[in-house]
Enzyme design. Structure first.
Site, PDB file in Angstrom:
ATOM      1  CB  ALA A  64      -0.892   0.004   1.230  1.00 13.89           C
ATOM      2  CG  HIS A  83       8.337  31.258   4.910  1.00 12.67           C
ATOM      3  ND1 HIS A  83       7.478  31.231   3.844  1.00 12.67           N
ATOM      4  CD2 HIS A  83       7.567  31.507   6.009  1.00 12.67           C
ATOM      5  CE1 HIS A  83       6.248  31.462   4.262  1.00 12.67           C
ATOM      6  NE2 HIS A  83       6.267  31.642   5.566  1.00 12.67           N
ATOM      7  CG  HIS A 212       6.570  34.871   9.028  1.00  7.65           C
ATOM      8  ND1 HIS A 212       5.418  34.891   9.795  1.00  7.65           N
ATOM      9  CD2 HIS A 212       6.606  33.649   8.435  1.00  7.65           C
ATOM     10  CE1 HIS A 212       4.780  33.754   9.656  1.00  7.65           C
ATOM     11  NE2 HIS A 212       5.468  32.984   8.855  1.00  7.65           N
TER      12      HIS A 212
HETATM   13  O1  LIG Z   1       4.649  30.768   7.413  1.00  7.52           O
HETATM   14  C1  LIG Z   1       3.444  30.627   7.416  1.00  7.52           C
HETATM   15  O2  LIG Z   1       2.912  29.517   7.278  1.00  7.52           O
HETATM   16  C2  LIG Z   1       2.654  31.831   7.624  1.00  7.52           C
HETATM   17  O3  LIG Z   1       2.113  31.945   8.697  1.00  7.52           O
HETATM   18  C3  LIG Z   1       2.580  32.862   6.557  1.00  7.52           C
HETATM   19  C4  LIG Z   1       2.953  32.526   5.261  1.00  7.52           C
HETATM   20  C5  LIG Z   1       2.886  33.501   4.267  1.00  7.52           C
HETATM   21  C6  LIG Z   1       2.457  34.785   4.550  1.00  7.52           C
HETATM   22  C7  LIG Z   1       2.081  35.112   5.830  1.00  7.52           C
HETATM   23  C8  LIG Z   1       2.148  34.159   6.831  1.00  7.52           C
HETATM   24  S1  LIG Z   1       1.627  34.589   8.437  1.00  7.52           S
HETATM   25 MN   LIG Z   2       5.060  28.725   7.734  1.00  4.68          MN
END
Ligand SMILES: O=C(O)C(=O)c1ccccc1S
Ligand SMILES: [Mn+2]
Length: 262
Positions: A64, A83, A212
């Site tokens: 599977a 990111h 972030h």
């Molecule tokens: O990194 C994330 O998953 C996340 O929270 C986020 C992603 C992209 C834009 C804003 C945010 S706030």
């Molecule tokens: Mn994230």
């Protein structure tokens, strides 16, 4: 005691149960709540899909397996510096280039569960962190700082978990000075139990999305949608968070685990 003795004691503790492994990840599947950004400025991660290739049948008699449609930032996940635009230039800023030494580290758990229950827009501030340190001990360089809000109780209901109305999402997170302080302390990173590392209203902060912006500006890491932080002590847990080694990846679902004394 030698370092080898320490490792042997860890192994014995795991085998005897003197050291417990706590699962700090949510189940990942089509019902996993995903971030919803304002459609006028952004596209969102598509829902998770799990597609069966075979299940001991005519297309695979003895086995599977599935294939997945899965965003990097889905469920309990790891945010790498790449990111965010502020972390885009670090050669070790993608999940496949981060030093794996950083995937195992001590964790500080800041219990904000009562405040978050009273106010979904609650923000943990620098002053509150300093007060926490006076009670529990200093946050040291290289350690995670995790905001416990018990928001994982809402994981089964995306509407409640994302908690958005006509004014936007209302979920707890850090103030700007909270993250600034953690970067001064050279913390390894910041983790939350909500859909992202920032508060729901963080799009309107200065800078926007400060967790972030500032974590990744400092080549530091984020964790989101953590579970079971109520099972961890304020200090003393060892946190294991190895993201998938996705080529030039900006993040990855992660099976976050905590080692705690039984
Ligand atoms: O990194 C994330 O998953 C996340 O929270 C986020 C992603 C992209 C834009 C804003 C945010 S706030
Ligand atoms: Mn994230």
């Amino acid at each position: 005691m030698t370092t080898q003795d320490t490792l042997a004691q860890l192994a014995t503790g795991l085998l005897t149960g003197a050291i417990k492994v706590i699962d700090c990840a949510a189940t990942l599947g089509p019902k996993t709540p995903l971030l919803k950004l304002p459609p006028e400025i952004a596209d969102d991660t598509p829902p998770i899909e799990i597609h069966k290739i075979s299940e001991y049948g005519d297309r695979g008699p003895f086995w599977a397996w599935n294939w997945l449609k899965l965003g990097e930032h889905s469920g309990t996940h790891y945010d790498a510096p790449h990111h965010w635009i502020t972390g885009k230039d670090y050669p070790d800023g993608a999940v496949d280039t981060i030093d794996p030494q950083y995937f195992v580290a001590p964790a500080n758990v800041i219990d904000c569960s009562k405040e978050a229950a009273a106010d979904p827009d609650f923000l943990l501030t620098k002053d509150a962190l300093i007060a926490w340190e006076q009670e529990h001990g200093e946050i040291k360089a290289g350690e995670w700082v995790l905001m416990r809000t018990d928001w994982d109780q809402y994981n089964e209901d995306a509407g409640t978990f994302l908690n958005a109305d006509e004014t936007g999402p209302h979920t707890p997170g850090p103030s700007v000075d909270c993250i600034e302080y953690l970067m001064e302390k050279k913390a390894l990173g910041w983790g939350t139990q909500c859909v992202g590392t920032d508060a729901g209203a963080a799009g309107g902060f200065e800078p926007p999305y400060p967790a972030h912006n500032l974590l990744h500006k400092n080549n530091r890491y984020g964790l989101a949608s953590l579970t079971n932080l109520d099972k961890l002590p304020p200090k003393g847990a060892v946190f294991i968070t190895a993201p998938l080694k996705i080529e030039n990846g900006t993040g990855s679902p992660v099976r976050a685990l905590a080692l705690v004394a039984a």
